[in-house]
Design a protein around this motif. Structure first.
Motif, PDB file in Angstrom:
ATOM      1  N   ASP A  42       0.870  -1.180   0.000  1.00  0.00           N
ATOM      2  CA  ASP A  42       0.000   0.000   0.000  1.00  0.00           C
ATOM      3  C   ASP A  42       0.904   1.225   0.000  1.00  0.00           C
ATOM      4  O   ASP A  42       1.359   1.673   1.054  1.00  0.00           O
ATOM      5  N   LEU A  43       1.190   1.757  -1.180  1.00  0.00           N
ATOM      6  CA  LEU A  43       2.131   2.867  -1.325  1.00  0.00           C
ATOM      7  C   LEU A  43       1.403   4.196  -1.408  1.00  0.00           C
ATOM      8  O   LEU A  43       0.415   4.323  -2.136  1.00  0.00           O
ATOM      9  N   LYS A  44       1.873   5.172  -0.680  1.00  0.00           N
ATOM     10  CA  LYS A  44       1.406   6.546  -0.829  1.00  0.00           C
ATOM     11  C   LYS A  44       2.220   7.199  -1.937  1.00  0.00           C
ATOM     12  O   LYS A  44       3.318   6.751  -2.267  1.00  0.00           O
ATOM     13  N   TYR A  45       1.724   8.284  -2.507  1.00  0.00           N
ATOM     14  CA  TYR A  45       2.400   8.898  -3.647  1.00  0.00           C
ATOM     15  C   TYR A  45       3.803   9.395  -3.295  1.00  0.00           C
ATOM     16  O   TYR A  45       4.696   9.378  -4.134  1.00  0.00           O
ATOM     17  N   TYR A  46       4.032   9.792  -2.061  1.00  0.00           N
ATOM     18  CA  TYR A  46       5.354  10.294  -1.671  1.00  0.00           C
ATOM     19  C   TYR A  46       6.350   9.170  -1.403  1.00  0.00           C
ATOM     20  O   TYR A  46       7.537   9.417  -1.246  1.00  0.00           O
ATOM     21  N   ASP A  47       5.895   7.915  -1.359  1.00  0.00           N
ATOM     22  CA  ASP A  47       6.794   6.775  -1.192  1.00  0.00           C
ATOM     23  C   ASP A  47       7.222   6.167  -2.524  1.00  0.00           C
ATOM     24  O   ASP A  47       8.126   5.337  -2.563  1.00  0.00           O
ATOM     25  N   VAL A  48       6.575   6.550  -3.609  1.00  0.00           N
ATOM     26  CA  VAL A  48       6.809   5.910  -4.899  1.00  0.00           C
ATOM     27  C   VAL A  48       8.143   6.347  -5.504  1.00  0.00           C
ATOM     28  O   VAL A  48       8.974   5.517  -5.873  1.00  0.00           O
ATOM     29  N   ILE A  49       8.381   7.648  -5.602  1.00  0.00           N
ATOM     30  CA  ILE A  49       9.605   8.153  -6.229  1.00  0.00           C
ATOM     31  C   ILE A  49      10.710   8.211  -5.184  1.00  0.00           C
ATOM     32  O   ILE A  49      10.567   8.865  -4.151  1.00  0.00           O
ATOM     33  N   LEU A  50      11.821   7.527  -5.455  1.00  0.00           N
ATOM     34  CA  LEU A  50      12.929   7.492  -4.505  1.00  0.00           C
ATOM     35  C   LEU A  50      13.938   8.598  -4.774  1.00  0.00           C
ATOM     36  O   LEU A  50      14.282   9.360  -3.880  1.00  0.00           O
ATOM     37  N   LYS A  51      14.445   8.680  -6.012  1.00  0.00           N
ATOM     38  CA  LYS A  51      15.399   9.733  -6.353  1.00  0.00           C
ATOM     39  C   LYS A  51      15.521   9.840  -7.869  1.00  0.00           C
ATOM     40  O   LYS A  51      15.209   8.887  -8.587  1.00  0.00           O
ATOM     41  N   PRO A  52      15.979  10.987  -8.370  1.00  0.00           N
ATOM     42  CA  PRO A  52      16.170  11.120  -9.814  1.00  0.00           C
ATOM     43  C   PRO A  52      17.445  10.424 -10.262  1.00  0.00           C
ATOM     44  O   PRO A  52      18.389  10.262  -9.488  1.00  0.00           O
ATOM     45  N   VAL A  53      17.454  10.008 -11.509  1.00  0.00           N
ATOM     46  CA  VAL A  53      18.637   9.407 -12.113  1.00  0.00           C
ATOM     47  C   VAL A  53      19.384  10.526 -12.835  1.00  0.00           C
ATOM     48  O   VAL A  53      18.824  11.181 -13.713  1.00  0.00           O
ATOM     49  N   VAL A  54      20.639  10.749 -12.456  1.00  0.00           N
ATOM     50  CA  VAL A  54      21.431  11.825 -13.042  1.00  0.00           C
ATOM     51  C   VAL A  54      22.573  11.203 -13.827  1.00  0.00           C
ATOM     52  O   VAL A  54      23.615  10.860 -13.275  1.00  0.00           O
ATOM     53  N   THR A  55      22.348  11.024 -15.124  1.00  0.00           N
ATOM     54  CA  THR A  55      23.369  10.518 -16.034  1.00  0.00           C
ATOM     55  C   THR A  55      23.354  11.394 -17.282  1.00  0.00           C
ATOM     56  O   THR A  55      22.437  12.197 -17.479  1.00  0.00           O
ATOM     57  N   GLU A  56      24.339  11.231 -18.126  1.00  0.00           N
ATOM     58  CA  GLU A  56      24.378  12.015 -19.365  1.00  0.00           C
ATOM     59  C   GLU A  56      23.170  11.709 -20.236  1.00  0.00           C
ATOM     60  O   GLU A  56      22.569  12.607 -20.819  1.00  0.00           O
ATOM     61  N   LYS A  57      22.815  10.455 -20.324  1.00  0.00           N
ATOM     62  CA  LYS A  57      21.686  10.057 -21.167  1.00  0.00           C
ATOM     63  C   LYS A  57      20.373  10.624 -20.648  1.00  0.00           C
ATOM     64  O   LYS A  57      19.542  11.112 -21.429  1.00  0.00           O
ATOM     65  N   SER A  58      20.164  10.592 -19.322  1.00  0.00           N
ATOM     66  CA  SER A  58      18.918  11.119 -18.767  1.00  0.00           C
ATOM     67  C   SER A  58      18.865  12.642 -18.851  1.00  0.00           C
ATOM     68  O   SER A  58      17.793  13.212 -19.037  1.00  0.00           O
ATOM     69  N   MET A  59      19.997  13.297 -18.748  1.00  0.00           N
ATOM     70  CA  MET A  59      20.029  14.755 -18.879  1.00  0.00           C
ATOM     71  C   MET A  59      19.715  15.187 -20.319  1.00  0.00           C
ATOM     72  O   MET A  59      19.060  16.194 -20.546  1.00  0.00           O
TER      73      MET A  59
END
Length: 99
Positions: A3-20
């Protein structure tokens, strides 16, 4: 399923050259909870970042890597990654602005 709340779903952003580079196409990459569904990820992004409208969510499950320290073998933790596509009239996500 958890039972996940919306603030528990996203952990952290992925910071790589491809994602940027994908940010110019309004695609943002996040590490998310391993049991989160695409619907939960969409809801979490729209609630956490005001003015955003999610068009699509692509997810991938990443298995843990094998590691060895001396004679002991093990694996790192499993992860799940989500690529979120925002609409063209949507606001940009602020946490990526200073990167």
């Amino acid at each position: 399923m958890a039972d996940l709340k919306y603030y528990d779903v996203i952990l952290k952003p992925v910071v790589t050259e491809k994602s940027m580079e994908a940010m110019s196409l309004k695609k943002y990459t996040f590490y998310v909870h391993t049991e989160a569904t695409k619907g939960q990820i969409k809801e979490a992004v729209e609630k956490m970042f005001t003015g955003t409208k999610v068009v699509s969510v692509n997810t991938m499950n990443l298995e843990g890597k094998s590691r060895r320290r001396g004679a002991t073998k093990g694996k790192t933790a499993k992860r799940k990654k989500a690529i979120v596509q925002l609409s063209q009239d949507s606001a940009d996500i602020e946490i990526f602005e200073g990167l």
